[in-house]
Design a protein around this motif. Structure first.
Motif, short mmCIF file in Angstrom:
data_model
loop_
_atom_site.label_atom_id
_atom_site.label_comp_id
_atom_site.label_asym_id
_atom_site.label_seq_id
_atom_site.Cartn_x
_atom_site.Cartn_y
_atom_site.Cartn_z
N TYR A 1 0.84 -1.20 0.00
CA TYR A 1 0.00 0.00 0.00
C TYR A 1 0.87 1.25 0.00
O TYR A 1 1.81 1.36 0.79
CB TYR A 1 -0.90 0.01 1.23
CG TYR A 1 -1.95 -1.07 1.23
CD1 TYR A 1 -3.22 -0.85 0.68
CD2 TYR A 1 -1.69 -2.34 1.76
CE1 TYR A 1 -4.19 -1.83 0.67
CE2 TYR A 1 -2.65 -3.33 1.75
CZ TYR A 1 -3.90 -3.08 1.21
OH TYR A 1 -4.85 -4.06 1.19
N THR A 2 0.54 2.19 -0.89
CA THR A 2 1.27 3.46 -0.92
C THR A 2 0.29 4.62 -1.07
O THR A 2 -0.80 4.47 -1.64
CB THR A 2 2.27 3.53 -2.09
OG1 THR A 2 1.55 3.60 -3.33
CG2 THR A 2 3.20 2.32 -2.10
N GLU B 1 -0.24 5.39 -4.78
CA GLU B 1 -1.28 4.58 -5.44
C GLU B 1 -2.67 5.05 -5.02
O GLU B 1 -3.59 5.10 -5.86
CB GLU B 1 -1.11 3.11 -5.11
CG GLU B 1 -2.15 2.25 -5.83
CD GLU B 1 -2.15 0.80 -5.44
OE1 GLU B 1 -2.30 -0.06 -6.33
OE2 GLU B 1 -2.02 0.50 -4.23
N ASP C 1 -3.50 7.78 -7.16
CA ASP C 1 -3.84 7.28 -8.50
C ASP C 1 -5.31 6.84 -8.54
O ASP C 1 -6.02 7.07 -9.53
CB ASP C 1 -2.95 6.09 -8.88
CG ASP C 1 -1.49 6.49 -9.10
OD1 ASP C 1 -1.22 7.68 -9.31
OD2 ASP C 1 -0.64 5.58 -9.07
#
Length: 298
Positions: free
Chosen positions: A87-88, A91, A94
């Motif tokens: 998990y980031t 992202e 995004d």
């Protein structure tokens, strides 16, 4: 204007929240969101470790004036929670921008809290760097959150859970009682959540089948340090009007964060300080939170 606002709007419980929501697909994942209202587009983004239901006390008020969306990040609430996933925050950004594009939203306003303030900074940074913007940002509200890594004060339990090996072990023993204690600690002394609220929040955190991935989600602390300078510059350089609402009793990002915001030469900022409120202003002081969001963004 605020004196004319009707604050007697109903609040959805967690079951009603799910029933009123939808899902959109991002890659192979299902992302939950709830959308109601009409008018200018407003997206509400939540913090760790909870979900979009954090906004349930002000959501129905906002839908009277805005086309309001509240989204569960990947790994949170009713969205997909893949176990084997890195998990980031990048992202997550995004995903939000994919949602904006899929819904053809050309102008957007935002509200960010906790975990989401970093997504907000990434959005502002991309907005500055983009030569061909797919959408415009007309305003953003930042509740308490770790905007500046050197001022972010994660709790001791968060630090332990964020460690790669120990975090995975500790996550197995994380339960509703431990969550309730840690969660209550970041609230103001007179605005603590009830046991019933903690129980519902815990069900959302572990939905659908007692999923426990806090150690994976907490990697955002390290990511904040990596992007810290770029994200700070995004706040300093943006032309987007920004409202900061800060609960001063928050030990994680309270009055010490507000002091820093006050000093910084952010171009179009407004800062509101509530000394007796903690980390969750929209939960602890919903009527005033609603009023301030409405007056700033409308």
């Amino acid at each position: 204007m605020s004196d004319m606002l009707d604050l007697n709007f109903p609040k959805k419980n967690a079951t009603e929240w799910l029933a009123s929501g939808k899902f959109f697909e991002y890659k192979k994942f299902q992302i939950f969101y709830i959308q109601e209202g009409r008018g200018q587009n407003l997206i509400l983004l939540h913090g760790f470790p909870t979900s979009s239901w954090d906004y349930s006390k002000i959501f129905n008020g906002l839908t009277r004036y805005f086309n309001t969306f509240a989204i569960d990040f990947l790994g949170f609430g009713y969205s997909s929670k893949p176990i084997k996933h890195e998990y980031t925050l990048v992202e997550q950004t995004d995903i939000i921008e994919s949602f904006i594009e899929k819904n053809a939203l050309k102008r957007v306003k935002f509200v960010f809290h906790d975990y989401a303030v970093s997504v907000g900074q990434e959005i502002l940074a991309r907005h500055l760097e983009s030569k061909e913007r797919k959408y415009e940002i007309d305003g953003a509200v930042f509740f308490n959150g770790g905007l500046f890594p050197h001022l972010h004060r994660p709790t001791f339990k968060q630090k332990l859970l964020a460690t790669p090996i120990l975090g995975a072990i500790l996550a197995r023993f994380y339960d509703e009682k431990k969550f309730g204690v840690a969660f209550s600690d970041v609230f103001g002394k007179n605005t603590k959540p009830t046991e019933k609220e903690i129980s519902v929040l815990w069900k959302l955190i572990t939905y659908p089948n007692k999923v426990l991935i806090p150690h994976k989600l907490l990697k955002y602390i390290k990511e904040r340090r990596y992007h810290g300078e770029r994200w700070k510059n995004a706040l300093l350089q943006t032309e987007v009007p920004l409202l900061f609402i800060n609960g001063g009793e928050d030990p994680v990002s309270g009055s010490h964060l507000a002091d820093e915001i006050e000093k910084l030469p952010i171009k179009h900022k407004k800062l509101i300080r509530w000394p007796n409120i903690g980390h969750y202003p929209m939960w602890e002081n919903p009527d005033e939170s609603f009023k301030e969001i409405y007056e700033f963004l409308k």
